[in-house]
Every structure is written in C-alpha cells, then in structure tokens.
Design a protein around this motif. Structure first.
Motif, PDB file in Angstrom:
ATOM      1  N   VAL A 126       0.732  -1.377  -0.077  1.00 52.99           N
ATOM      2  CA  VAL A 126       0.066   0.042  -0.039  1.00 52.99           C
ATOM      3  C   VAL A 126       0.822   1.327   0.040  1.00 52.99           C
ATOM      4  O   VAL A 126       0.735   2.152  -0.934  1.00 52.99           O
ATOM      5  N   CYS A 127       1.817   1.229   0.691  1.00 50.17           N
ATOM      6  CA  CYS A 127       3.008   2.360   0.916  1.00 50.17           C
ATOM      7  C   CYS A 127       3.646   2.696  -0.536  1.00 50.17           C
ATOM      8  O   CYS A 127       3.815   3.867  -0.673  1.00 50.17           O
ATOM      9  N   VAL A 128       4.029   1.768  -0.691  1.00 50.78           N
ATOM     10  CA  VAL A 128       4.713   1.867  -1.947  1.00 50.78           C
ATOM     11  C   VAL A 128       3.975   2.203  -3.080  1.00 50.78           C
ATOM     12  O   VAL A 128       4.418   3.041  -3.967  1.00 50.78           O
ATOM     13  N   ALA A 129       2.899   1.655  -3.287  1.00 50.18           N
ATOM     14  CA  ALA A 129       2.145   2.128  -4.383  1.00 50.18           C
ATOM     15  C   ALA A 129       1.664   3.505  -4.185  1.00 50.18           C
ATOM     16  O   ALA A 129       1.503   4.200  -5.321  1.00 50.18           O
ATOM     17  N   THR A 130       1.306   4.112  -3.067  1.00 48.34           N
ATOM     18  CA  THR A 130       1.203   5.620  -2.845  1.00 48.34           C
ATOM     19  C   THR A 130       2.386   6.500  -2.978  1.00 48.34           C
ATOM     20  O   THR A 130       2.189   7.597  -3.224  1.00 48.34           O
ATOM     21  N   ALA A 131       3.406   5.866  -2.709  1.00 46.69           N
ATOM     22  CA  ALA A 131       4.848   6.688  -2.818  1.00 46.69           C
ATOM     23  C   ALA A 131       5.196   6.795  -4.355  1.00 46.69           C
ATOM     24  O   ALA A 131       6.235   7.568  -4.679  1.00 46.69           O
ATOM     25  N   THR A 132       4.606   5.757  -5.368  1.00 42.99           N
ATOM     26  CA  THR A 132       5.389   5.690  -6.421  1.00 42.99           C
ATOM     27  C   THR A 132       5.528   7.249  -7.366  1.00 42.99           C
ATOM     28  O   THR A 132       6.087   7.494  -7.978  1.00 42.99           O
ATOM     29  N   ALA A 133       4.355   7.764  -7.139  1.00 49.34           N
ATOM     30  CA  ALA A 133       4.035   8.989  -8.001  1.00 49.34           C
ATOM     31  C   ALA A 133       4.955  10.165  -7.411  1.00 49.34           C
ATOM     32  O   ALA A 133       5.491  11.311  -7.954  1.00 49.34           O
ATOM     33  N   THR A 134       5.582  10.054  -6.180  1.00 46.74           N
ATOM     34  CA  THR A 134       6.385  11.074  -5.469  1.00 46.74           C
ATOM     35  C   THR A 134       7.958  10.777  -5.859  1.00 46.74           C
ATOM     36  O   THR A 134       8.765  11.889  -5.933  1.00 46.74           O
ATOM     37  N   GLY A 135       8.376   9.703  -6.070  1.00 47.16           N
ATOM     38  CA  GLY A 135       9.818   9.201  -6.589  1.00 47.16           C
ATOM     39  C   GLY A 135      10.306   8.109  -5.967  1.00 47.16           C
ATOM     40  O   GLY A 135       9.868   7.421  -5.069  1.00 47.16           O
ATOM     41  N   ARG A 136      11.531   7.895  -6.548  1.00 42.99           N
ATOM     42  CA  ARG A 136      11.943   6.836  -6.215  1.00 42.99           C
ATOM     43  C   ARG A 136      12.531   6.743  -4.796  1.00 42.99           C
ATOM     44  O   ARG A 136      12.637   5.574  -4.156  1.00 42.99           O
ATOM     45  N   GLY A 137      13.021   7.937  -4.311  1.00 40.82           N
ATOM     46  CA  GLY A 137      13.400   8.116  -2.919  1.00 40.82           C
ATOM     47  C   GLY A 137      12.310   7.810  -2.082  1.00 40.82           C
ATOM     48  O   GLY A 137      12.595   7.083  -1.006  1.00 40.82           O
ATOM     49  N   ALA A 138      11.181   8.373  -2.299  1.00 44.67           N
ATOM     50  CA  ALA A 138      10.041   7.936  -1.363  1.00 44.67           C
ATOM     51  C   ALA A 138       9.735   6.396  -1.268  1.00 44.67           C
ATOM     52  O   ALA A 138       9.285   5.961  -0.323  1.00 44.67           O
ATOM     53  N   VAL A 139       9.778   5.757  -2.565  1.00 41.36           N
ATOM     54  CA  VAL A 139       9.684   4.545  -2.817  1.00 41.36           C
ATOM     55  C   VAL A 139      10.510   3.680  -1.940  1.00 41.36           C
ATOM     56  O   VAL A 139      10.299   2.663  -1.013  1.00 41.36           O
ATOM     57  N   LEU A 140      11.739   3.752  -2.002  1.00 38.46           N
ATOM     58  CA  LEU A 140      12.907   3.253  -0.841  1.00 38.46           C
ATOM     59  C   LEU A 140      12.549   3.470   0.575  1.00 38.46           C
ATOM     60  O   LEU A 140      12.604   2.732   1.181  1.00 38.46           O
ATOM     61  N   VAL A 141      12.248   4.845   0.870  1.00 37.04           N
ATOM     62  CA  VAL A 141      11.693   5.142   2.290  1.00 37.04           C
ATOM     63  C   VAL A 141      10.764   4.026   2.752  1.00 37.04           C
ATOM     64  O   VAL A 141      10.482   3.921   3.703  1.00 37.04           O
ATOM     65  N   SER A 142       9.578   4.126   1.813  1.00 34.18           N
ATOM     66  CA  SER A 142       8.570   3.455   2.318  1.00 34.18           C
ATOM     67  C   SER A 142       8.776   1.914   2.354  1.00 34.18           C
ATOM     68  O   SER A 142       8.443   1.337   3.402  1.00 34.18           O
ATOM     69  N   ALA A 143       9.651   1.530   1.576  1.00 35.09           N
ATOM     70  CA  ALA A 143       9.901  -0.085   1.581  1.00 35.09           C
ATOM     71  C   ALA A 143      11.015  -0.409   2.825  1.00 35.09           C
ATOM     72  O   ALA A 143      10.803  -1.320   3.759  1.00 35.09           O
ATOM     73  N   VAL A 144      11.795   0.347   3.300  1.00 34.38           N
ATOM     74  CA  VAL A 144      12.757   0.542   4.215  1.00 34.38           C
ATOM     75  C   VAL A 144      11.962   0.417   5.731  1.00 34.38           C
ATOM     76  O   VAL A 144      12.275  -0.269   6.558  1.00 34.38           O
ATOM     77  N   MET A 145      10.854   1.301   5.654  1.00 30.59           N
ATOM     78  CA  MET A 145      10.057   1.580   6.908  1.00 30.59           C
ATOM     79  C   MET A 145       9.087   0.591   7.178  1.00 30.59           C
ATOM     80  O   MET A 145       8.867   0.173   8.488  1.00 30.59           O
ATOM     81  N   CYS A 146       8.572   0.018   6.099  1.00 30.10           N
ATOM     82  CA  CYS A 146       7.603  -1.040   6.352  1.00 30.10           C
ATOM     83  C   CYS A 146       7.980  -2.447   6.337  1.00 30.10           C
ATOM     84  O   CYS A 146       7.242  -3.233   7.335  1.00 30.10           O
ATOM     85  N   LEU A 147       8.707  -2.959   5.579  1.00 28.80           N
ATOM     86  CA  LEU A 147       9.291  -4.205   5.528  1.00 28.80           C
ATOM     87  C   LEU A 147       9.916  -4.722   6.910  1.00 28.80           C
ATOM     88  O   LEU A 147       9.548  -6.015   7.320  1.00 28.80           O
ATOM     89  N   PRO A 148      10.673  -4.211   7.705  1.00 28.58           N
ATOM     90  CA  PRO A 148      11.078  -4.618   8.970  1.00 28.58           C
ATOM     91  C   PRO A 148       9.887  -4.925   9.998  1.00 28.58           C
ATOM     92  O   PRO A 148      10.099  -5.638  11.102  1.00 28.58           O
ATOM     93  N   LEU A 149       8.686  -4.407   9.918  1.00 24.51           N
ATOM     94  CA  LEU A 149       7.437  -4.895  10.788  1.00 24.51           C
ATOM     95  C   LEU A 149       7.273  -6.201  10.719  1.00 24.51           C
ATOM     96  O   LEU A 149       6.545  -6.787  11.654  1.00 24.51           O
ATOM     97  N   ALA A 150       7.868  -7.268   9.739  1.00 22.92           N
ATOM     98  CA  ALA A 150       7.692  -8.385   9.867  1.00 22.92           C
ATOM     99  C   ALA A 150       8.470  -8.964  11.132  1.00 22.92           C
ATOM    100  O   ALA A 150       8.060 -10.214  11.526  1.00 22.92           O
ATOM    101  N   LEU A 151       9.316  -8.287  11.782  1.00 18.49           N
ATOM    102  CA  LEU A 151      10.192  -8.853  12.745  1.00 18.49           C
ATOM    103  C   LEU A 151       9.685  -8.059  14.041  1.00 18.49           C
ATOM    104  O   LEU A 151      10.470  -8.252  15.251  1.00 18.49           O
ATOM    105  N   ARG A 152       8.738  -7.494  14.224  1.00 17.60           N
ATOM    106  CA  ARG A 152       8.276  -6.299  15.197  1.00 17.60           C
ATOM    107  C   ARG A 152       8.078  -6.976  16.577  1.00 17.60           C
ATOM    108  O   ARG A 152       8.499  -6.433  17.623  1.00 17.60           O
TER     109      ARG A 152
END
Length: 390
Positions: A32-58
C-alpha cells in the motif's frame, strides 16, 4: 464440545503463528505504501519499503525491527519531498518497542519518536505555513507518539501479568502435587502402623494361647478348650480390625471411617491380654478427660504394642503392669514387665524396632514422646507422654 474445541483453536492460532501474521501484515502495508509513494519518486518508494518491511520482525526481533524503521524515518526528510503514508510504520514500531523490546530500546524509541515529532514539522510544515501552525503540528505528533508508546507499555504490563498468572498457576499445581504426595505418604505410614499393631498383637495372643493349649491338651482339656476359644475370639477381632482398616482404602468422598479404639478401651485391652494368660494389672489415676480421637487411638496403640512385646519377648511367667495417669496437661502411660524382654532386645536389636519406632512416630504426631528401655533390676519399661488441651 466439538464447537468449543474449534473455537479454542481459532483463538489460539494467532498466538502460535505470530511471525506469519506479522510477515503478511508487513507485506500488505509495504504494498500500500509503495503504491502511494510511486508518484512521489524513487526516494519515497525506497523510504516506504525500508520503513514497512522490517515490521515483519516487530514481535520476534523488536529491537532490530525498530532500528530499521527508525533508519528509514531519518532518511525520509532527505529522500522524500513530501510526508509518506509509511509514517504509520513508525507508530507500529514504537508500539512494538514499548510492548516487546528491552527497556533501553523502548526508551530509545520514545526519544527518537519525539525527535521525529520536531523534525517532521520543520521539514514539511514550516516552509509553507507560519510558526504557530508548525508548533501545533509538532505538538500533535508528539502527543500521538506518547499515546502510542503508552499503549505499548500497557500491552507489556498485560503480558507480564498474564505470564505471572501462568507461573503462579504452575507453582500452585506443583504445590498441590507435593501436598498430595506427602498426604499419600503419611497415609501409607499410618496404615502400616495400624497393620503392624493389629497383626502383631493378635498373632502374639494367638501364638501364646496355641502354645498353652498344646501343653495343656492332655492334662487339662478344659484349659485347652478355653485357649482355643481365646484364639477364635482373637482371630475374629483381628479379622474385623483388618476389614475396617482395609475398608478405608475402598472408601470414596463422603464415606466415614470405621470407629477406632481410644484410651477408654485400654481396660478392655488389658482384660483381653490377661485372658491370653499374661499376668497383667491396670492402674488408672486421675480424672479421665475428653481427648481428640487421634490422641486416644495413639494411647491405645502404644499400650497394645507394649503388651504385644511383653507377650513376644518377656517369656513365660512374666508379669506386667499398665499405668494410665490423667494429668491436667497430658495423658501419661507406663507399661512395665519383669521378664527377659530387655535381654532379647539386646541379642536381637531388630526384635522390637518397628513397633518401638511406630510408637515414637505416633506420639510425635501429637507433640508427645515415648521412651523405652530395660528396667533396673530386670524387665523392660515403656513410658509415653501425650499432651492434650487442659
């Protein structure tokens, strides 16, 4: 019953598959977050992925997960021109740190969250609005951060309380098992003492009567017949006592035990032993008192065991004396004989060991004591003290 089992399994399933649920949740949020960040730029996509994926180990590795999310959040002002939906991952990570991580990580997450509450408005709000609105935005984010952290702390307290209750239940179960084991051991010892007293006394009387009847059979048939009558009566009484005792083992809840002898029946015991051929006298002093049934039974068994030892070890023509003294604070018992029981005990130390130990154990259960040993001038004596309420 089957529906309840299915419901219990459904409720327990999330607790068993924590990692699987967190992985699915992290992947969904990342999508969801990467889809919404696509229009903002690659930096936003990278940030969204880095912030959301680690939640698998929360929950399984909350410190690692929180650190990666914090790193993504710190990169956001530099790589993303606008605030990202992935910021919700910061609140989730902060909650997880407060609920599952070590105390240092929990406090560190709170400080980083408050730092982000200051940096984010300065980066994204202040350039377009006035300072007052920027401060209001910072306060709003700070309150949101603190509230999330407090919810995580409440979750931690709930988990710790649940774990404490589980541990307490486990300890109570262990304590109940130990108490049951001790009760079973005490009951086995009690039954062993009762069996020894009943069997040893009855067999001693039967053997003495059988020997006497055998010797008197030719010269005095009447005495032999009387001995056989005593043997028969003693055997029946022993059989009845055995049935009463073993009946306790078959009783269920609510059943009552068969009546047990007490101190008032010592006189009947002396008469029974006298009828078996032993010259025994009874002396009672003091005013008889009401004592607990267990104390009365102990007094009876001590006298019974002492007279049994006289029959077994004192030899022919021995005389015995039983003393029962009712004092204000205790019931005192004495059994003396002038036979050769002391020498028999010296020659065979195990001759009366079980019986003497049984008497001492009975007395100790009620705060009393038993002493036994040779008498000055020959014979054997037993002294017992059984305290009772005045």
């Amino acid at each position: 019953m089957q529906k309840q089992n299915v419901f219990d399994r459904l409720v327990a399933w999330p607790r068993v598959h924590v990692l699987l649920l967190d992985v699915l949740g992290a992947l969904t949020l990342t999508f969801v977050c990467v889809a919404t960040a696509t229009a903002t730029g690659r930096g936003a996509v990278l940030v969204s992925a880095v912030m959301c994926l680690p939640l698998a180990l929360r929950r399984v590795r909350p410190e690692l997960s929180g650190g990666l999310v914090a790193a993504g959040g710190l990169l956001q002002p530099a790589l993303a021109p606008d605030p990202q939906v992935a910021n919700v991952a910061v609140l989730i990570a902060l909650y997880s740190l407060a609920a599952y991580a070590a105390p240092w990580a929990s406090r560190g997450g709170l400080l980083l969250g408050l730092f982000g509450a200051l940096v984010a408005p300065v980066r994204y709000v202040l350039p377009s609005v006035d300072l007052l609105n920027t401060i209001a935005a910072a306060l709003f984010i700070a309150v949101l951060v603190v509230a999330t952290w407090l919810l995580g702390r409440l979750r931690r307290a709930s988990r710790e309380n649940e774990m404490a209750l589980v541990e307490r239940a486990r300890l109570l179960e262990v304590e109940r098992e130990n108490e049951s084991r001790l009760a079973a051991t005490a009951e086995r010892q009690r039954i062993a003492r009762e069996m020894h007293d009943v069997v040893a006394h009855s067999l001693s009387v039967i053997i003495a009567q059988a020997d006497g009847g055998r010797y008197a059979a030719d010269a005095n048939p009447a005495a032999a017949a009387a001995a056989l009558g005593t043997i028969s009566a003693t055997g029946r009484q022993a059989l009845a006592d055995m049935r009463n005792l073993l009946g306790v083992l078959r009783q269920g809840p609510g059943d009552e035990r068969a009546p047990q002898p007490d101190a008032a029946q010592v006189a009947d015991l002396v008469e029974q032993v006298r009828a078996s051929g032993l010259d025994v006298t009874l002396e009672v002093s003091g005013e008889p008192r009401d004592v607990p049934p267990a104390v009365g039974l102990t007094a009876y068994r001590i006298v019974q065991e002492s007279l049994t030892n006289v029959l077994k070890h004192a030899g022919p023509a021995a005389r015995a004396r039983v003393q029962v003294r009712w004092d204000a604070d205790a019931l005192r018992l004495g059994v003396d004989d002038d036979g050769r029981g002391a020498s028999a005990l010296v020659q065979d130390p195990g001759a009366g060991g079980q019986g003497l130990r049984g008497m001492a154990e009975r007395a100790r259960l009620h705060g009393g004591s038993v002493t036994a040993g040779p008498r000055p001038g020959g014979g054997f004596c037993v002294r017992a003290t059984l305290p009772h309420a005045p």
